[in-house]
Motif scaffolding. Structure first.
Motif: not given
Length: 211
Positions: A94-117
């Motif tokens: 529930q919290v994640k759903g609200n958060y993604i609706a408010e910040h749709p690009n943050v999760t994908n960006f952070i995921g890329m950062v973790y995988l990026n070398d």
């Protein structure tokens, strides 16, 4: 120079940050185009580098921003006193759903950062990223009452299967709603269906009488 950016009106800040995170998330650091960011943000050519020294400076600012947003508007809202694992995962969803609706690009960006070398980040940001990962793991498993789970199955595997099932449902909805404005969608039928799946998970993995 970042202070100049912070003094911008909030809507313009968000527009630039959103465009930049989307471009980096979609293409990675090396292939990301600052010209595309400028175009998507609707700002004048050269304006971006009035606020940031270069592409790497922008990227590091985004990492710092995304970590702060995830901590303040996602992780800090999770109640780890809930010891029922499925109820905890429901709350996180529930919290994640609200958060993604408010910040749709943050999760994908952070995921890329973790995988990026491709980029070596400053030590402080590396430490904050590592701490963010630990915090996320802790929010899922801290203070969980494992005695609620059936004794005839492997506890760790059961927890993982429950987690993957819930995250899989969320990911399916994200694909379904891609490109849509979440504010215009009636989410209640999807939440109702989600709760039905949670009941199935409890029946499958919990001891009788714990559902």
């Amino acid at each position: 120079m970042n202070e100049t950016f912070k003094n911008l009106e909030e809507t313009k800040q968000k527009r630039i940050l959103s465009a930049a995170m989307k471009e980096f998330a979609d293409k990675g650091y090396e292939q990301a185009s600052t010209n595309q960011i400028i175009k998507d943000a609707g700002i004048g050519k050269g304006t971006l580098f009035h606020y940031f020294n270069n592409k790497k400076d922008l990227y590091e600012y985004l990492v710092d921003y995304a970590i702060t947003i995830m901590h303040d508007e996602y992780f800090s809202l999770i109640d780890t006193s809930e010891s029922d694992f499925i109820e905890r995962m429901k709350q996180i969803a529930q919290v994640k759903g609200n958060y993604i609706a408010e910040h749709p690009n943050v999760t994908n960006f952070i995921g890329m950062v973790y995988l990026n070398d491709e980029v070596t980040l400053p030590k402080e940001l590396e430490t904050r990223l590592a701490d963010l990962k630990k915090t996320g793991y802790s929010l899922i498993y801290k203070n969980i009452n494992q005695k609620m789970l059936r004794r005839d199955i492997n506890t760790d595997k059961a927890l993982k299967l429950i987690q993957w099932s819930i995250e899989g449902y969320q990911n399916e909805l994200m694909r379904l709603f891609q490109g849509e404005k979440i504010a215009h969608i009636d989410l209640q039928p999807y939440w109702d269906e989600f709760y039905e799946y949670l009941d199935v998970l409890k029946t499958t993995f919990y001891e009788e009488g714990q559902t």
